[in-house]
Design a protein around this motif. Structure first.
Motif, short mmCIF file in Angstrom:
data_model
loop_
_atom_site.label_atom_id
_atom_site.label_comp_id
_atom_site.label_asym_id
_atom_site.label_seq_id
_atom_site.Cartn_x
_atom_site.Cartn_y
_atom_site.Cartn_z
N MET A 20 13.30 140.75 13.17
CA MET A 20 14.08 141.98 13.05
C MET A 20 14.23 142.67 14.42
SD MET A 20 13.22 145.42 10.89
CE MET A 20 11.93 145.86 12.02
N LEU A 21 13.16 142.76 15.16
CA LEU A 21 13.21 143.44 16.45
C LEU A 21 14.03 142.66 17.48
CD1 LEU A 21 9.53 144.67 16.56
CD2 LEU A 21 11.58 146.12 16.46
N ILE A 22 13.91 141.35 17.49
CA ILE A 22 14.70 140.54 18.41
C ILE A 22 16.18 140.65 18.07
CG2 ILE A 22 15.22 138.16 19.08
CD1 ILE A 22 12.17 137.68 19.03
N ALA A 23 16.50 140.66 16.78
CA ALA A 23 17.90 140.78 16.38
C ALA A 23 18.48 142.14 16.79
CB ALA A 23 18.03 140.60 14.86
N ALA A 24 17.65 143.17 16.80
CA ALA A 24 18.11 144.51 17.14
C ALA A 24 18.26 144.71 18.66
CB ALA A 24 17.15 145.55 16.59
#
Length: 92
Positions: A20-24
């Motif tokens: 989730m954090l990498i995608a954001a």
């Protein structure tokens, strides 16, 4: 670059949070630990900007972990993660 240290006893949660954090935002450097003691050892040698920790872990609660982490890196932002609705425990 922002450096995160995420601590949760469930590997699947750690992996989901990283995805989730990498995608954001691809500017994060993320270290994942399922063992809070190992995370504290890493924190003695690596500076972090943000440290989310699971509230309920078997070896050490997230609150205990974040208190110990604060002694090592008092300037880092610390957050409790919880899938439970234990409001009194979280306030404590």
């Amino acid at each position: 670059m922002n450096r995160l240290l995420i601590v949760d006893d469930e590997e699947s949660i750690l992996k989901a949070l990283r995805r989730m954090l990498i995608a954001a935002n691809r500017q994060f450097s993320i270290d994942l630990f399922s063992d809070p003691e190992l995370a504290l050892e890493r924190a003695r040698h690596t500076a972090y900007d943000l440290v989310p920790a699971d509230y309920r872990m078997p070896a050490m609660s997230g609150v205990q972990f974040l208190k110990a982490f604060r002694e090592i890196q008092p300037e880092a932002v610390r957050l409790i993660l919880s899938g439970y609705a234990d409001q009194d425990g979280l306030i404590g």
